[in-house]
Design a protein around this motif. Structure first.
Motif, PDB file in Angstrom:
ATOM      1  N   PHE A  58       1.229  -1.159   0.052  1.00  0.00           N
ATOM      2  CA  PHE A  58       0.035   0.143   0.079  1.00  0.00           C
ATOM      3  C   PHE A  58       1.101   1.088  -0.020  1.00  0.00           C
ATOM      4  O   PHE A  58       0.350   2.343  -0.476  1.00  0.00           O
ATOM      5  N   PHE A  59       1.705   1.594   0.624  1.00  0.00           N
ATOM      6  CA  PHE A  59       3.168   2.186   0.432  1.00  0.00           C
ATOM      7  C   PHE A  59       3.610   3.009  -1.395  1.00  0.00           C
ATOM      8  O   PHE A  59       3.777   3.448  -1.541  1.00  0.00           O
ATOM      9  N   LEU A  60       3.823   1.581  -1.264  1.00  0.00           N
ATOM     10  CA  LEU A  60       4.313   1.860  -2.681  1.00  0.00           C
ATOM     11  C   LEU A  60       3.954   2.091  -4.169  1.00  0.00           C
ATOM     12  O   LEU A  60       3.756   2.733  -4.496  1.00  0.00           O
ATOM     13  N   LEU A  61       2.354   1.850  -4.030  1.00  0.00           N
ATOM     14  CA  LEU A  61       1.147   2.237  -4.458  1.00  0.00           C
ATOM     15  C   LEU A  61       0.861   4.051  -4.046  1.00  0.00           C
ATOM     16  O   LEU A  61       0.643   4.626  -5.025  1.00  0.00           O
ATOM     17  N   ALA A  62       0.608   4.258  -2.798  1.00  0.00           N
ATOM     18  CA  ALA A  62       0.946   5.530  -3.211  1.00  0.00           C
ATOM     19  C   ALA A  62       1.737   6.556  -3.180  1.00  0.00           C
ATOM     20  O   ALA A  62       1.808   7.485  -3.576  1.00  0.00           O
ATOM     21  N   LEU A  63       3.084   5.248  -3.465  1.00  0.00           N
ATOM     22  CA  LEU A  63       4.447   6.092  -3.637  1.00  0.00           C
ATOM     23  C   LEU A  63       4.319   6.202  -5.008  1.00  0.00           C
ATOM     24  O   LEU A  63       5.054   7.466  -5.792  1.00  0.00           O
TER      25      LEU A  63
END
Length: 566
Positions: free
Chosen positions: A145-150
């Motif tokens: 989810f962090f990678l998708l946000a970034l």
């Protein structure tokens, strides 16, 4: 949708039979199942207890999940294993979703989820009633989810909130490791890309969401048990990783590396063609997914390797990013349409599996015939009951695996991967479902359930004392939270806390056990595994009798008003 249905099929073939068919294994499965059962029965959803005393080794969410499954499915092995298996399936869904959103091809995204479910260690842990699969699932949610946000194109605020919520549930499952693994991965990734601004701007929404998830129970447990956080942080984290407790599982620095590589098979076979090609790595390394996944594998692996004490399950959070790496490497192979190493592996497996299945079939027939005529005393062995069936199923699964690697499928590598995965799923599920009960050392339930046959007493109507290694299984099998242990073992903290409050603890030492045998009007049973332990008989207790079932020994005395069995 087709990709997710395919993963559901793999899960149904491989995971469901293993969850249902395999006997529960001591001590971990009985421990977590019993803590959840006691929580559900007592109605105290804040403080974890085992054998009626406080048990502060883990936070609360894993017990909640198992207790919820027990409410739905009953007090059985399937319910205890359901949360971990469901977490593995949802993690596979997340990998497919994340890979698709970040630009991977449809075949590559599909293979990422399938590779995760096909990792041998993921399968073994997820179909066992432990908390590591839940932790791995929430850690994967935090990371991806962090990678998708970034790196995603939209809704970064939503992904950051989901990242923080996942981190919060990971913390409620296993504690501060929920921060260590994602923190190391994200920090290394941002440093690699030199995205300094992200260190300041991105953590706040995840932090708010994480606090929102953790705070309610954290406050409740602090009010109910003020000593929880001190014990949990110092004893279960600092001491476990760097202090005296670390020597409980001493292992060399390098041991987790082969565990990770071995645990990734058979899924690792999909990457064999591209793994050693420099050109492939030059094409893949600029991709955010690849860099992030490398950080997600290497940094946690090094972190856990630095711990003095190590367990194989420590590497579980590494498998989700590793599965994505495997899929991306396999995607390069599918794109080229040429996989000489994969075809060589398949041809080798074709012959090896074919020979192995023939050997297993002959062995199954031979063992069945030998048992039928009483040869070698096989029929009297407890493991023999299901052993011919087990060998027969192994032979059939060997045949299915042989089919799975047969045929060249030139130019259709993705089709050959799917065929192999179906064969792997069938073999995993079938073999696990018919695994024999090889003995009481790790599978004591069948022996413990013979208490009525052995002693003539109902386990609910007598005093039961056991040894620390059996207290989890004994409490679970007899559905009792008042079983006593002859020594403290892992219940030391809860037992001492109960004694300080003037309550009955979880321990009944040998002198008190002897007095209980002599004076209690109820029947008394001491359950253990040591045939050499004759202390009760040396004490000259009237009416004391010993019966043995497998590796489990029942030393018992009938109620005083009841005459001894002849």
């Amino acid at each position: 949708m087709k990709k997710y249905l395919w993963l559901l099929l793999f899960f149904a073939l491989a995971y469901l039979p293993a969850m249902i068919g395999r006997p529960m294994v001591a001590v971990d499965e009985f421990r977590y199942a019993e803590i959840a059962r006691e929580m559900r029965v007592s109605g105290d959803w804040v403080t974890p207890r085992l054998a009626g005393v406080r048990y502060f080794e883990k936070p609360i969410f894993g017990y909640w999940a198992i207790a919820g499954a027990q409410t739905c499915f009953g007090d059985n092995a399937f319910a205890a294993r359901f949360p971990g298996a469901a977490a593995a399936l949802l993690t596979a869904f997340l990998l497919v979703f994340s890979a698709s959103r970040l630009g991977a091809s449809e075949d590559c995204a599909h293979l990422a989820g399938a590779a995760y479910l096909a990792c041998g260690m993921v399968f073994g842990v997820a179909t066992t009633a432990v908390l590591d699969s839940l932790l791995s699932g929430f850690t994967a949610g935090t990371l991806f989810f962090f990678l998708l946000a970034l790196e995603g194109r939209s809704r970064s605020w939503l992904w950051l909130l989901l990242c923080g919520a996942s981190m919060g549930f990971a913390f409620l499952t296993k504690g501060f490791l929920a921060f260590a693994v994602p923190g190391l991965t994200v920090a290394a990734y941002l440093l690699w890309l030199r995205r300094w601004k992200a260190f300041v701007t991105l953590p706040w929404l995840p932090l708010i969401a994480c606090i929102g998830v953790v705070l309610p129970w954290a406050w409740l447990i602090h009010r109910a048990e003020p000593d929880f956080w001190r014990y949990f942080f110092w004893e279960e984290h600092v001491q476990r990783f760097f202090g005296d407790k670390a020597w409980q599982h001493p292992q060399p620095f390098w041991i987790l590396f082969p565990v990770l590589i071995g645990g990734a098979f058979p899924a690792m076979l999909f990457a064999v063609d591209a793994l050693w090609r420099k050109r492939v790595w030059k094409e893949l390394l600029p991709l955010p997914m690849v860099r992030f996944s490398l950080c997600g594998v290497v940094l946690p692996l090094l972190f856990f390797s630095l711990s003095r004490g190590k367990l194989a399950t420590y590497v579980m959070p590494c498998f989700a990013p590793l599965a994505l790496l495997i899929a991306l490497l396999a995607g390069q192979t599918m794109q080229r349409g040429n996989a000489p190493v994969w075809h060589w592996v398949r041809r080798s497996l074709f012959w090896l599996l074919g020979i192995a299945s023939c050997i297993a079939l002959v062995a199954a027939v031979g063992v069945a015939v030998a048992g039928r005529f009483g040869s070698f005393g096989l029929a009297s062995q407890r493991w023999f009951v299901g052993f011919p069936l087990f060998l027969g199923v192994c032979a059939v699964c060997g045949g299915v695996m042989t089919w799975g690697v047969a045929g060249e499928e030139k130019g259709r590598i993705a089709r050959s991967f799917d065929r192999f995965l179906i064969a792997v799923a069938v073999a995993m599920g079938a073999v696990s479902a018919v695994l024999p009960d090889f003995g009481s050392g790790k599978m004591p339930r069948s022996d413990l359930q013979k208490v009525r046959e052995m002693t003539g007493m109902e386990p609910s109507q007598c005093r039961i004392v056991t040894v620390p290694a059996l207290i989890h299984a004994t409490s679970w099998c007899y559905r009792r939270d008042d079983v006593k242990s002859i020594s403290v073992g892992e219940l030391e903290y809860g037992h001492l806390a109960a004694e300080k409050e003037g309550k009955t603890g979880a321990v009944l030492p040998l002198p008190e056990l002897i007095r209980e045998f002599r004076t209690s009007p109820e029947g008394v049973i001491f359950i253990h595994r040591s045939p050499q332990d004759r202390a009760l008989f040396d004490a000259g207790i009237p009416g004391l009798t010993r019966k043995i079932s497998g590796d489990v020994i029942f030393d018992y005395r009938l109620p005083l008003k009841q005459s001894p069995q002849k």
